[in-house]
Design an enzyme around this catalytic site. Structure first.
Site, short mmCIF file in Angstrom:
data_model
loop_
_atom_site.label_atom_id
_atom_site.label_comp_id
_atom_site.label_asym_id
_atom_site.label_seq_id
_atom_site.Cartn_x
_atom_site.Cartn_y
_atom_site.Cartn_z
N MET A 30 -17.37 -0.93 36.26
CA MET A 30 -17.28 0.54 36.20
C MET A 30 -15.87 0.99 36.57
SD MET A 30 -20.93 2.08 37.19
CE MET A 30 -20.77 2.02 38.97
N LEU A 33 -10.79 -0.97 39.71
CA LEU A 33 -10.89 -2.41 39.97
C LEU A 33 -10.21 -2.84 41.27
CD1 LEU A 33 -10.21 -3.70 36.32
CD2 LEU A 33 -12.40 -3.08 37.39
N HIS A 34 -10.82 -3.80 41.92
CA HIS A 34 -10.27 -4.39 43.15
C HIS A 34 -10.36 -5.91 43.01
CE1 HIS A 34 -14.46 -4.97 44.06
NE2 HIS A 34 -14.68 -3.67 44.01
N GLY A 36 -12.45 -8.01 44.01
CA GLY A 36 -13.79 -8.51 43.66
C GLY A 36 -13.91 -8.62 42.14
N HIS A 37 -13.56 -7.52 41.46
CA HIS A 37 -13.55 -7.55 39.99
C HIS A 37 -12.54 -8.59 39.51
CE1 HIS A 37 -14.53 -3.18 40.88
NE2 HIS A 37 -15.53 -3.50 40.09
N GLN A 154 -28.92 -7.00 41.00
CA GLN A 154 -28.46 -6.80 39.62
C GLN A 154 -28.29 -8.15 38.91
OE1 GLN A 154 -25.28 -3.94 38.33
NE2 GLN A 154 -23.99 -5.75 38.44
N LYS A 185 -15.60 -6.00 49.41
CA LYS A 185 -14.80 -5.06 48.61
C LYS A 185 -15.72 -4.27 47.70
CE LYS A 185 -10.45 -7.47 48.74
NZ LYS A 185 -9.27 -6.64 48.97
N SER A 187 -15.60 -0.42 45.13
CA SER A 187 -14.91 0.80 44.70
C SER A 187 -15.30 1.96 45.62
CB SER A 187 -15.27 1.13 43.25
OG SER A 187 -15.06 0.01 42.42
P1 AMP Z 1 -18.95 -2.41 39.55
O1 AMP Z 1 -17.65 -1.97 38.96
O2 AMP Z 1 -19.14 -2.00 40.96
O3 AMP Z 1 -20.13 -2.10 38.66
O4 AMP Z 1 -18.88 -3.99 39.60
C1 AMP Z 1 -18.61 -4.75 38.45
C2 AMP Z 1 -18.88 -6.21 38.75
O5 AMP Z 1 -18.02 -6.63 39.82
C3 AMP Z 1 -20.30 -6.47 39.22
O6 AMP Z 1 -20.76 -7.68 38.64
C4 AMP Z 1 -20.16 -6.59 40.70
O7 AMP Z 1 -21.15 -7.39 41.31
C5 AMP Z 1 -18.79 -7.24 40.82
N1 AMP Z 1 -18.23 -6.99 42.15
C6 AMP Z 1 -18.03 -5.79 42.74
N2 AMP Z 1 -17.54 -5.95 43.99
C7 AMP Z 1 -17.45 -7.30 44.19
C8 AMP Z 1 -17.04 -8.11 45.29
N3 AMP Z 1 -16.61 -7.58 46.45
N4 AMP Z 1 -17.07 -9.45 45.14
C9 AMP Z 1 -17.50 -10.00 43.98
N5 AMP Z 1 -17.91 -9.29 42.92
C10 AMP Z 1 -17.89 -7.96 43.02
#
Ligand code: AMP
Length: 280
Positions: A30, A33-34, A36-37, A154, A185, A187
């Site tokens: 979404m 990005l950090h 984690g992404h 998820q 981490k 968003s």
């Molecule tokens: P989001 O943008 O929050 O929908 O996340 C997109 C993808 O990044 C999802 O598969 C999340 O599980 C993964 N994600 C988000 N934060 C982290 C994190 N801290 N460590 C690993 N994966 C992450």
């Protein structure tokens, strides 16, 4: 790196890659990005010939009272990170490109799985997630798709959807990336003020405590969860949504934990809802 806003542009890039015999990885996000992404993107780049990152704040997974409008966005920065990490295409569609005004088809798991954990307070969330991920799978037709273990429910739901719908896509789960002090981490961490940022550490501290208890041989969910909850409740800014122990595949609650089970939590820090978890 190409930036595509239209489904047709993505399809033609994919068609060419497939004609060239290249494998394709998809990282759905979404945005905002950090690292984690970033770790998902880097893993995808290592495992696939071509990598597509989608950046789309998906309205169907937000309830009317949730933070769809406030959700942080910075596409220029996202684009730069994707390029730096070696992505080949960023798909950044408008809502109208993904959903026609009369869109009325959803993908929904009808078992209890999406009703557990986050589903208790977010009843339409996983229907929205499955629908948009399903659409992305149809658009990109990846060989592999990469998801974070941070959103463990998820990840389990997507694995189930892929089996039930015969997608033939390999789902790769990637470990949780944390700040130096332990906070997972997210968003949404950007919503936290300085005091809340400090208070938010109660989630990762509870994860650490839970890990220590299970590593020490404790199997009673009641004992593990009550100690984790007590730690979180000692933080005045924290309000527990849930702290639960569930089967790692079905997401059904367990009384005795075993290897592969999931201990997951959602906690409000002020108005911000944060999640964290570990697998036993
Ligand atoms: P989001 O943008 O929050 O929908 O996340 C997109 C993808 O990044 C999802 O598969 C999340 O599980 C993964 N994600 C988000 N934060 C982290 C994190 N801290 N460590 C690993 N994966 C992450």
């Amino acid at each position: 790196m190409t930036v595509a806003t239209k489904i047709s542009e993505v399809r033609s890039a994919i068609k060419q890659w497939k004609a060239d015999g290249l494998t394709v990885g998809l990282v759905p996000t979404m945005g905002y990005l950090h690292e984690g992404h970033g770790s998902l993107i880097s893993t995808a780049v290592k495992q696939c010939d071509r990598v597509v990152v989608s950046v789309f704040v998906n309205p169907t997974q937000f309830a009317p009272n949730e933070d769809l409008e406030a959700y942080p966005r910075d596409f220029e920065r996202d684009k730069a990170l994707c390029e730096k990490l070696g992505a080949d295409l960023v798909f950044h569609p408008e809502v109208s490109e993904m959903y026609t005004e009369d869109a009325s088809t959803y993908v929904e798991i009808l078992s209890d799985m999406p009703k557990q954990l986050c589903g208790k307070t977010r009843p339409i969330h996983f229907r929205g997630v499955c629908t948009v991920v399903s659409k992305l799978f149809n658009i990109v037709q990846p060989d592999k798709a990469f998801f974070g273990e941070k959103d463990a429910q998820q990840l389990a739901i997507i694995r189930k959807m892929v089996i039930d719908m015969s997608y033939g896509i390999e789902i790769v789960g990637c470990p949780i990336i944390r700040e130096a002090d332990g906070l997972a981490k997210s968003s949404r961490n950007t919503y936290l003020n300085a005091e809340e940022r400090r208070a938010a550490l109660c989630l990762s501290k509870a994860v650490k405590l839970g890990r220590e208890l299970t590593a020490g041989g404790e199997t009673s969910s009641e004992i593990i969860l009550s100690q984790m909850k007590a730690l979180i409740e000692s933080e005045p800014l924290a309000r527990i949504d849930y702290v639960e122990a569930v089967d790692g595949i079905t997401m059904n609650p367990v009384e005795q934990v075993k290897s592969g089970d999931l201990i997951a939590m959602a906690v409000y820090i002020g108005k911000t809802r944060l999640i964290d978890n570990f697998t036993v």
